[in-house]
Design a protein around this motif. Structure first.
Motif, short mmCIF file in Angstrom:
data_model
loop_
_atom_site.label_atom_id
_atom_site.label_comp_id
_atom_site.label_asym_id
_atom_site.label_seq_id
_atom_site.Cartn_x
_atom_site.Cartn_y
_atom_site.Cartn_z
N VAL A 75 39.91 28.31 44.56
CA VAL A 75 39.64 29.60 45.31
C VAL A 75 38.16 29.21 45.89
O VAL A 75 37.06 29.11 45.16
N LEU A 103 39.95 37.69 40.07
CA LEU A 103 40.62 36.94 39.58
C LEU A 103 41.05 37.04 38.03
O LEU A 103 42.26 36.57 37.70
N TRP A 106 43.96 39.44 38.28
CA TRP A 106 45.35 38.91 38.77
C TRP A 106 45.99 37.88 37.86
O TRP A 106 46.95 37.87 37.54
N VAL A 113 40.59 30.97 33.62
CA VAL A 113 39.81 31.10 34.88
C VAL A 113 38.26 30.84 34.96
O VAL A 113 37.52 31.28 33.77
N LEU A 123 41.64 28.32 38.32
CA LEU A 123 42.37 28.97 37.56
C LEU A 123 43.89 28.07 37.43
O LEU A 123 44.35 27.32 37.96
N LEU A 139 47.64 37.89 45.24
CA LEU A 139 46.36 37.09 45.19
C LEU A 139 45.50 37.32 46.47
O LEU A 139 44.34 37.85 46.32
N LEU A 143 41.94 39.39 47.26
CA LEU A 143 40.58 38.47 47.47
C LEU A 143 40.14 38.94 48.94
O LEU A 143 39.02 38.65 49.44
#
Length: 234
Positions: A75, A103, A106, A113, A123, A139, A143
């Protein structure tokens, strides 16, 4: 004379136990402080996510445990430099903290993470194929949700995400999966869609881990009813 023996002569057994407890208490305090220092070395103090080494160790264990049901996601927070430049580093820190919390929420408590760079996260979690599209779409929505700062200002945010699975990439090696996911991420940069890596992403030439050139990608379709256009931004 030994102070413990002296105490025994004057005060009896109770004094011996008290004297013996002093070093034990000292060791307990030392052990607690050591544990805190070790924990601080494992966890990023800003986002409370795992640092790179701790994340990697946990991620490898999860890949060994879940095999082809595991997924690795990379990410990248979009336009983060502009957030820092326009709103200040304190605002940037709040955005990073918010991303870390999202994060973690989720991925769940059994995932790895990590914050592996300034605005880069990774992740590893168990995510079977039949739930993958729905969960990765979720996700992206999380975000893209604006971050509200402590002073009430609202910051529009977005992220680019690449993901890789052992079955699609042909490897259960964390480094291979991360590299493939990272290259997929840059193939779909600012697209608003998760890009799922293929075996082709493992052979793309790179410089310092970033892909050189572009190749065909497999973009995951959004779950029904969740289609949204990418946010505007600089």
């Amino acid at each position: 004379m030994d102070p413990v023996l002296c105490a025994r002569t004057r005060n009896g057994t109770r004094a011996i136990l008290l004297a013996a407890a002093v070093p034990l208490t000292g060791w307990a305090v030392h052990a607690t402080a050591l544990h805190r220092r070790l924990a601080a070395g494992r966890v990023d103090p800003l986002t409370r996510l795992l640092r790179r080494d701790a994340y990697s160790a946990c991620g490898r264990r999860l890949l060994a445990r879940h095999g082809d049901d595991a997924i690795v996601a990379m990410v990248d927070l979009d336009h983060f430099k502009l957030i820092n430049d326009r709103l200040g580093h304190a605002a940037g820190d709040m955005v990073l903290t918010a991303f870390g919390a999202r994060l973690t929420a989720w991925a769940g408590s059994h995932a790895a993470v990590g914050r592996i760079g300034g605005d880069e996260f990774a992740l590893v979690l168990n995510l079977p194929a039949d739930r993958r599209v729905e969960r990765l779409d979720q996700l992206m929505r999380m975000l893209r949700t604006p971050v509200v700062l402590d002073d009430g200002r609202v910051v529009e945010v977005a992220a680019s995400v690449g993901a890789a699975t052992p079955a699609a990439v042909g490897s259960r090696d964390l480094s291979v999966l991360q590299r493939a996911a990272d290259i997929a991420l840059y193939d779909g940069k600012h697209s608003g869609r998760v890009v799922l890596a293929t075996t082709g992403h493992t052979t793309v030439p790179s410089l310092n881990g970033r892909r050189l050139g572009r190749l065909g990608t497999c973009r995951l379709p959004r779950a029904t009813g969740s289609e949204a256009s990418p946010p505007g931004g600089p």
